[in-house]
Design a protein around this motif. Structure first.
Motif, PDB file in Angstrom:
ATOM      1  N   THR A 173      -9.005 -54.033 -35.236  1.00 59.19           N
ATOM      2  CA  THR A 173      -8.437 -53.747 -33.918  1.00 59.19           C
ATOM      3  C   THR A 173      -7.215 -54.614 -33.663  1.00 59.19           C
ATOM      4  OG1 THR A 173     -10.667 -53.251 -33.152  1.00 59.19           O
ATOM      5  CG2 THR A 173      -8.968 -53.537 -31.458  1.00 59.19           C
ATOM      6  N   GLN A 174      -7.314 -55.889 -33.990  1.00 59.27           N
ATOM      7  CA  GLN A 174      -6.197 -56.801 -33.766  1.00 59.27           C
ATOM      8  C   GLN A 174      -4.951 -56.357 -34.534  1.00 59.27           C
ATOM      9  OE1 GLN A 174      -8.476 -60.295 -34.866  1.00 59.27           O
ATOM     10  NE2 GLN A 174      -8.352 -61.076 -32.767  1.00 59.27           N
ATOM     11  N   ALA A 175      -5.145 -55.800 -35.715  1.00 63.19           N
ATOM     12  CA  ALA A 175      -4.003 -55.352 -36.516  1.00 63.19           C
ATOM     13  C   ALA A 175      -3.284 -54.162 -35.878  1.00 63.19           C
ATOM     14  CB  ALA A 175      -4.459 -54.984 -37.927  1.00 63.19           C
ATOM     15  N   TYR A 176      -3.974 -53.423 -35.014  1.00 63.80           N
ATOM     16  CA  TYR A 176      -3.382 -52.267 -34.343  1.00 63.80           C
ATOM     17  C   TYR A 176      -2.444 -52.673 -33.205  1.00 63.80           C
ATOM     18  CZ  TYR A 176      -6.028 -48.415 -36.370  1.00 63.80           C
ATOM     19  OH  TYR A 176      -6.528 -47.462 -37.211  1.00 63.80           O
ATOM     20  N   ILE A 177      -2.667 -53.828 -32.639  1.00 65.19           N
ATOM     21  CA  ILE A 177      -1.929 -54.236 -31.452  1.00 65.19           C
ATOM     22  C   ILE A 177      -0.522 -54.673 -31.833  1.00 65.19           C
ATOM     23  CG2 ILE A 177      -1.857 -55.815 -29.484  1.00 65.19           C
ATOM     24  CD1 ILE A 177      -4.978 -55.944 -29.779  1.00 65.19           C
ATOM     25  N   ASP A 178       0.450 -53.985 -31.292  1.00 62.21           N
ATOM     26  CA  ASP A 178       1.848 -54.272 -31.535  1.00 62.21           C
ATOM     27  C   ASP A 178       2.325 -55.222 -30.443  1.00 62.21           C
ATOM     28  OD1 ASP A 178       4.368 -54.119 -32.658  1.00 62.21           O
ATOM     29  OD2 ASP A 178       4.882 -52.243 -31.644  1.00 62.21           O
ATOM     30  N   VAL A 179       2.487 -56.478 -30.770  1.00 63.31           N
ATOM     31  CA  VAL A 179       2.938 -57.473 -29.794  1.00 63.31           C
ATOM     32  C   VAL A 179       4.436 -57.301 -29.594  1.00 63.31           C
ATOM     33  CG1 VAL A 179       3.145 -59.934 -29.289  1.00 63.31           C
ATOM     34  CG2 VAL A 179       1.112 -59.062 -30.457  1.00 63.31           C
ATOM     35  N   ASN A 180       4.837 -57.251 -28.313  1.00 60.71           N
ATOM     36  CA  ASN A 180       6.263 -57.077 -28.027  1.00 60.71           C
ATOM     37  C   ASN A 180       6.750 -58.174 -27.076  1.00 60.71           C
ATOM     38  OD1 ASN A 180       5.697 -56.222 -25.290  1.00 60.71           O
ATOM     39  ND2 ASN A 180       5.089 -54.243 -26.141  1.00 60.71           N
TER      40      ASN A 180
END
Length: 191
Positions: A173-180
């Motif tokens: 799940t963490q890998a899916y989150i695109d931090v911007n």
């Protein structure tokens, strides 16, 4: 490491929906795109949906879609929660494409004989849809990744996101989150 699917901006989602509206099978394509964007469905899960999964015996769109192990990637049953916004999208589609057979696939290809999509054919369908809409780097996985990133951006915990996504490991799940940058700006203002 393989390249992540593009996270769609609001403008790119609008561009994809505008493109879909001008093409044949607009209602079907919109309903598929919005199902993945608003509920985080995997492309294979979307392809496997039946009328009975989505519509109750009264003809109303369900609040929850219960996916069987055969319909999911990891062969683990899961519940997909249907928001009011998605319920409206699916209700509109079901009104336009009604079926009395609950075992009938919800989404069909344009081929003769009403062939249901497979995960692979739906992946290809969305690859070309995004390409023709002029959205570089988007794939069939983009709506799902956008769903997870948007919820993370709104402060939904990773544990809830993991459950909504149907992931077995929180690291997935963490890998899916695109931090911007907007997320980082809001974070530093919390200090």
């Amino acid at each position: 490491m393989s390249k992540q699917a593009k996270t769609l901006t609001a403008a790119e989602l609008r561009r994809a929906l505008d493109y879909v509206a001008t093409r044949r099978h607009a209602a079907r394509n919109r309903a598929m795109l919005m199902s993945m964007y608003l509920a985080g469905l995997r492309v294979g899960e979307c392809a496997a949906l039946t009328y009975g999964d989505v519509v109750d015996s009264e003809g109303a769109v369900r609040d929850e879609i219960r996916l069987t192990p055969e319909q999911t990637k990891g062969r683990h049953a899961r519940v997909v929660f249907v928001s009011e916004r998605l319920r409206k999208e699916l209700s509109s589609y079901v009104r336009a494409q009604p079926s009395a057979d609950p075992s009938r696939r919800l989404f069909y290809t344009q081929k003769r004989g009403a062939v249901g999509f497979t995960a692979n054919t739906l992946c290809q369908h969305f690859f070309y849809l995004f390409r023709r809409a002029g959205i570089e780097g988007a794939s069939s996985h983009s709506p799902r990744r956008t769903f997870i990133t948007n919820l993370a951006e709104k402060g939904v915990s990773v544990r809830v996101l993991q459950s909504l996504a149907g992931h077995r490991n929180i690291s997935t799940t963490q890998a899916y989150i695109d931090v911007n940058d907007a997320m980082k700006r809001r974070a530093v203002e919390l200090v």
